[in-house]
Design a protein around this motif. Structure first.
Motif, PDB file in Angstrom:
ATOM      1  N   GLU A  25     -14.585 -28.499 -27.859  1.00  0.00           N
ATOM      2  CA  GLU A  25     -14.217 -27.893 -29.143  1.00  0.00           C
ATOM      3  C   GLU A  25     -12.860 -27.203 -29.063  1.00  0.00           C
ATOM      4  O   GLU A  25     -12.072 -27.284 -30.002  1.00  0.00           O
ATOM      5  N   ALA A  26     -12.596 -26.542 -27.949  1.00  0.00           N
ATOM      6  CA  ALA A  26     -11.286 -25.894 -27.796  1.00  0.00           C
ATOM      7  C   ALA A  26     -10.175 -26.938 -27.729  1.00  0.00           C
ATOM      8  O   ALA A  26      -9.086 -26.736 -28.267  1.00  0.00           O
ATOM      9  N   GLY A  27     -10.459 -28.059 -27.109  1.00  0.00           N
ATOM     10  CA  GLY A  27      -9.465 -29.125 -27.013  1.00  0.00           C
ATOM     11  C   GLY A  27      -9.226 -29.848 -28.327  1.00  0.00           C
ATOM     12  O   GLY A  27      -8.169 -30.440 -28.532  1.00  0.00           O
ATOM     13  N   LEU A  28     -10.205 -29.786 -29.214  1.00  0.00           N
ATOM     14  CA  LEU A  28     -10.082 -30.475 -30.500  1.00  0.00           C
ATOM     15  C   LEU A  28      -9.418 -29.625 -31.574  1.00  0.00           C
ATOM     16  O   LEU A  28      -9.119 -30.133 -32.657  1.00  0.00           O
ATOM     17  N   LEU A  29      -9.184 -28.359 -31.300  1.00  0.00           N
ATOM     18  CA  LEU A  29      -8.578 -27.478 -32.304  1.00  0.00           C
ATOM     19  C   LEU A  29      -7.237 -27.997 -32.831  1.00  0.00           C
ATOM     20  O   LEU A  29      -7.019 -27.983 -34.044  1.00  0.00           O
ATOM     21  N   PRO A  30      -6.325 -28.468 -31.969  1.00  0.00           N
ATOM     22  CA  PRO A  30      -5.060 -28.984 -32.524  1.00  0.00           C
ATOM     23  C   PRO A  30      -5.271 -30.185 -33.461  1.00  0.00           C
ATOM     24  O   PRO A  30      -4.581 -30.305 -34.476  1.00  0.00           O
ATOM     25  N   LEU A  35      -5.626 -32.165 -39.098  1.00  0.00           N
ATOM     26  CA  LEU A  35      -6.368 -32.690 -40.249  1.00  0.00           C
ATOM     27  C   LEU A  35      -6.229 -31.789 -41.470  1.00  0.00           C
ATOM     28  O   LEU A  35      -6.097 -32.278 -42.589  1.00  0.00           O
ATOM     29  N   SER A  36      -6.232 -30.471 -41.257  1.00  0.00           N
ATOM     30  CA  SER A  36      -6.084 -29.565 -42.401  1.00  0.00           C
ATOM     31  C   SER A  36      -4.676 -29.655 -42.992  1.00  0.00           C
ATOM     32  O   SER A  36      -4.509 -29.604 -44.216  1.00  0.00           O
ATOM     33  N   VAL A  37      -3.664 -29.824 -42.143  1.00  0.00           N
ATOM     34  CA  VAL A  37      -2.295 -30.005 -42.643  1.00  0.00           C
ATOM     35  C   VAL A  37      -2.195 -31.320 -43.415  1.00  0.00           C
ATOM     36  O   VAL A  37      -1.556 -31.384 -44.472  1.00  0.00           O
ATOM     37  N   MET A  38      -2.859 -32.351 -42.902  1.00  0.00           N
ATOM     38  CA  MET A  38      -2.850 -33.638 -43.595  1.00  0.00           C
ATOM     39  C   MET A  38      -3.516 -33.534 -44.963  1.00  0.00           C
ATOM     40  O   MET A  38      -3.069 -34.159 -45.927  1.00  0.00           O
ATOM     41  N   ALA A  39      -4.579 -32.758 -45.060  1.00  0.00           N
ATOM     42  CA  ALA A  39      -5.262 -32.584 -46.346  1.00  0.00           C
ATOM     43  C   ALA A  39      -4.338 -31.900 -47.351  1.00  0.00           C
ATOM     44  O   ALA A  39      -4.310 -32.286 -48.532  1.00  0.00           O
ATOM     45  N   GLN A  40      -3.569 -30.916 -46.891  1.00  0.00           N
ATOM     46  CA  GLN A  40      -2.618 -30.251 -47.779  1.00  0.00           C
ATOM     47  C   GLN A  40      -1.519 -31.226 -48.221  1.00  0.00           C
ATOM     48  O   GLN A  40      -1.129 -31.245 -49.396  1.00  0.00           O
ATOM     49  N   ALA A  62       5.870 -41.911 -52.804  1.00  0.00           N
ATOM     50  CA  ALA A  62       4.701 -41.054 -52.602  1.00  0.00           C
ATOM     51  C   ALA A  62       3.481 -41.899 -52.244  1.00  0.00           C
ATOM     52  O   ALA A  62       2.667 -41.508 -51.406  1.00  0.00           O
ATOM     53  N   TRP A  63       3.371 -43.080 -52.853  1.00  0.00           N
ATOM     54  CA  TRP A  63       2.254 -43.973 -52.557  1.00  0.00           C
ATOM     55  C   TRP A  63       2.312 -44.458 -51.097  1.00  0.00           C
ATOM     56  O   TRP A  63       1.305 -44.484 -50.400  1.00  0.00           O
ATOM     57  N   ARG A  64       3.523 -44.836 -50.643  1.00  0.00           N
ATOM     58  CA  ARG A  64       3.682 -45.277 -49.245  1.00  0.00           C
ATOM     59  C   ARG A  64       3.353 -44.150 -48.282  1.00  0.00           C
ATOM     60  O   ARG A  64       2.681 -44.357 -47.269  1.00  0.00           O
ATOM     61  N   GLN A  65       3.824 -42.939 -48.588  1.00  0.00           N
ATOM     62  CA  GLN A  65       3.521 -41.793 -47.729  1.00  0.00           C
ATOM     63  C   GLN A  65       2.022 -41.500 -47.716  1.00  0.00           C
ATOM     64  O   GLN A  65       1.454 -41.163 -46.674  1.00  0.00           O
ATOM     65  N   SER A  66       1.386 -41.644 -48.854  1.00  0.00           N
ATOM     66  CA  SER A  66      -0.048 -41.408 -48.951  1.00  0.00           C
ATOM     67  C   SER A  66      -0.834 -42.410 -48.111  1.00  0.00           C
ATOM     68  O   SER A  66      -1.788 -42.048 -47.414  1.00  0.00           O
ATOM     69  N   LYS A  67      -0.424 -43.675 -48.145  1.00  0.00           N
ATOM     70  CA  LYS A  67      -1.088 -44.709 -47.349  1.00  0.00           C
ATOM     71  C   LYS A  67      -0.906 -44.435 -45.855  1.00  0.00           C
ATOM     72  O   LYS A  67      -1.848 -44.571 -45.072  1.00  0.00           O
ATOM     73  N   ALA A  68       0.315 -44.082 -45.453  1.00  0.00           N
ATOM     74  CA  ALA A  68       0.575 -43.785 -44.041  1.00  0.00           C
ATOM     75  C   ALA A  68      -0.221 -42.570 -43.584  1.00  0.00           C
ATOM     76  O   ALA A  68      -0.765 -42.542 -42.473  1.00  0.00           O
ATOM     77  N   LEU A  69      -0.315 -41.569 -44.444  1.00  0.00           N
ATOM     78  CA  LEU A  69      -1.072 -40.357 -44.125  1.00  0.00           C
ATOM     79  C   LEU A  69      -2.564 -40.664 -43.993  1.00  0.00           C
ATOM     80  O   LEU A  69      -3.235 -40.148 -43.101  1.00  0.00           O
ATOM     81  N   ALA A  70      -3.075 -41.539 -44.855  1.00  0.00           N
ATOM     82  CA  ALA A  70      -4.485 -41.915 -44.773  1.00  0.00           C
ATOM     83  C   ALA A  70      -4.773 -42.656 -43.469  1.00  0.00           C
ATOM     84  O   ALA A  70      -5.813 -42.434 -42.831  1.00  0.00           O
ATOM     85  N   ALA A  71      -3.860 -43.515 -43.048  1.00  0.00           N
ATOM     86  CA  ALA A  71      -4.045 -44.238 -41.785  1.00  0.00           C
ATOM     87  C   ALA A  71      -4.012 -43.280 -40.599  1.00  0.00           C
ATOM     88  O   ALA A  71      -4.814 -43.394 -39.670  1.00  0.00           O
ATOM     89  N   GLN A  75      -7.021 -42.303 -37.903  1.00  0.00           N
ATOM     90  CA  GLN A  75      -6.815 -42.365 -36.454  1.00  0.00           C
ATOM     91  C   GLN A  75      -7.215 -41.048 -35.790  1.00  0.00           C
ATOM     92  O   GLN A  75      -7.895 -41.048 -34.767  1.00  0.00           O
ATOM     93  N   VAL A  76      -6.830 -39.931 -36.371  1.00  0.00           N
ATOM     94  CA  VAL A  76      -7.174 -38.616 -35.808  1.00  0.00           C
ATOM     95  C   VAL A  76      -8.690 -38.405 -35.853  1.00  0.00           C
ATOM     96  O   VAL A  76      -9.283 -37.901 -34.893  1.00  0.00           O
ATOM     97  N   GLU A  77      -9.327 -38.818 -36.926  1.00  0.00           N
ATOM     98  CA  GLU A  77     -10.784 -38.690 -37.022  1.00  0.00           C
ATOM     99  C   GLU A  77     -11.478 -39.541 -35.972  1.00  0.00           C
ATOM    100  O   GLU A  77     -12.471 -39.114 -35.372  1.00  0.00           O
ATOM    101  N   ARG A  78     -10.939 -40.748 -35.700  1.00  0.00           N
ATOM    102  CA  ARG A  78     -11.510 -41.589 -34.638  1.00  0.00           C
ATOM    103  C   ARG A  78     -11.342 -40.928 -33.279  1.00  0.00           C
ATOM    104  O   ARG A  78     -12.249 -40.969 -32.445  1.00  0.00           O
ATOM    105  N   GLU A  79     -10.175 -40.310 -33.039  1.00  0.00           N
ATOM    106  CA  GLU A  79      -9.944 -39.621 -31.767  1.00  0.00           C
ATOM    107  C   GLU A  79     -10.913 -38.461 -31.579  1.00  0.00           C
ATOM    108  O   GLU A  79     -11.415 -38.228 -30.475  1.00  0.00           O
ATOM    109  N   ILE A  80     -11.175 -37.725 -32.647  1.00  0.00           N
ATOM    110  CA  ILE A  80     -12.121 -36.605 -32.564  1.00  0.00           C
ATOM    111  C   ILE A  80     -13.514 -37.126 -32.238  1.00  0.00           C
ATOM    112  O   ILE A  80     -14.203 -36.588 -31.355  1.00  0.00           O
TER     113      ILE A  80
END
Length: 112
Positions: A25-30, A35-40, A62-71, A75-80
């Motif tokens: 859990e401590a290692g997953l904090l970053p 993920l919270s920054v990505m949500a913002q 904005a659409w391209r940035q949104s797609k890249a952010l979703a990808a 990836q971060v969720e898979r790593e977690i």
């Protein structure tokens, strides 16, 4: 000779008690903070996409940035999830020697 080395290794490992630790859990904090920054960022991009006064080019960007952010978010969720599954794996248990109490010496000048 090889059998003696194995026996010595096993004996040495038994001398010190071992304490298991999993600081997952401590290692997953970053990653969770990311993920919270990505949500913002996603919220900001959604607001840009919903505005009527933006140009078509601004919306496309904005659409391209949104797609890249979703990808990246996926990836971060898979790593977690992968880190959590590794932490639950008995094959990948990390161990470290527990705290060994120092031996207490008798004060100088006293008889045992």
């Amino acid at each position: 000779m090889n059998l003696k080395q194995v026996a010595c290794g096993i004996a040495a490992s038994c001398l010190f008690p071992v304490q298991a630790y999993q600081a997952v859990e401590a290692g997953l904090l970053p990653l969770k903070e990311r993920l919270s920054v990505m949500a913002q960022d996603q919220k900001r991009l959604d607001e840009q996409l919903s505005r009527e006064d933006n140009s078509a080019e601004a919306r496309a960007q904005a659409w391209r940035q949104s797609k890249a952010l979703a990808a990246e978010r996926a990836q971060v969720e898979r790593e977690i999830e992968q880190a959590k599954s590794w932490a639950n794996s008995s094959l990948l248990m990390h161990t470290a020697p527990s705290e060994v109490e120092p031996s207490h010496k008798a004060p100088r000048g006293s008889k045992p």
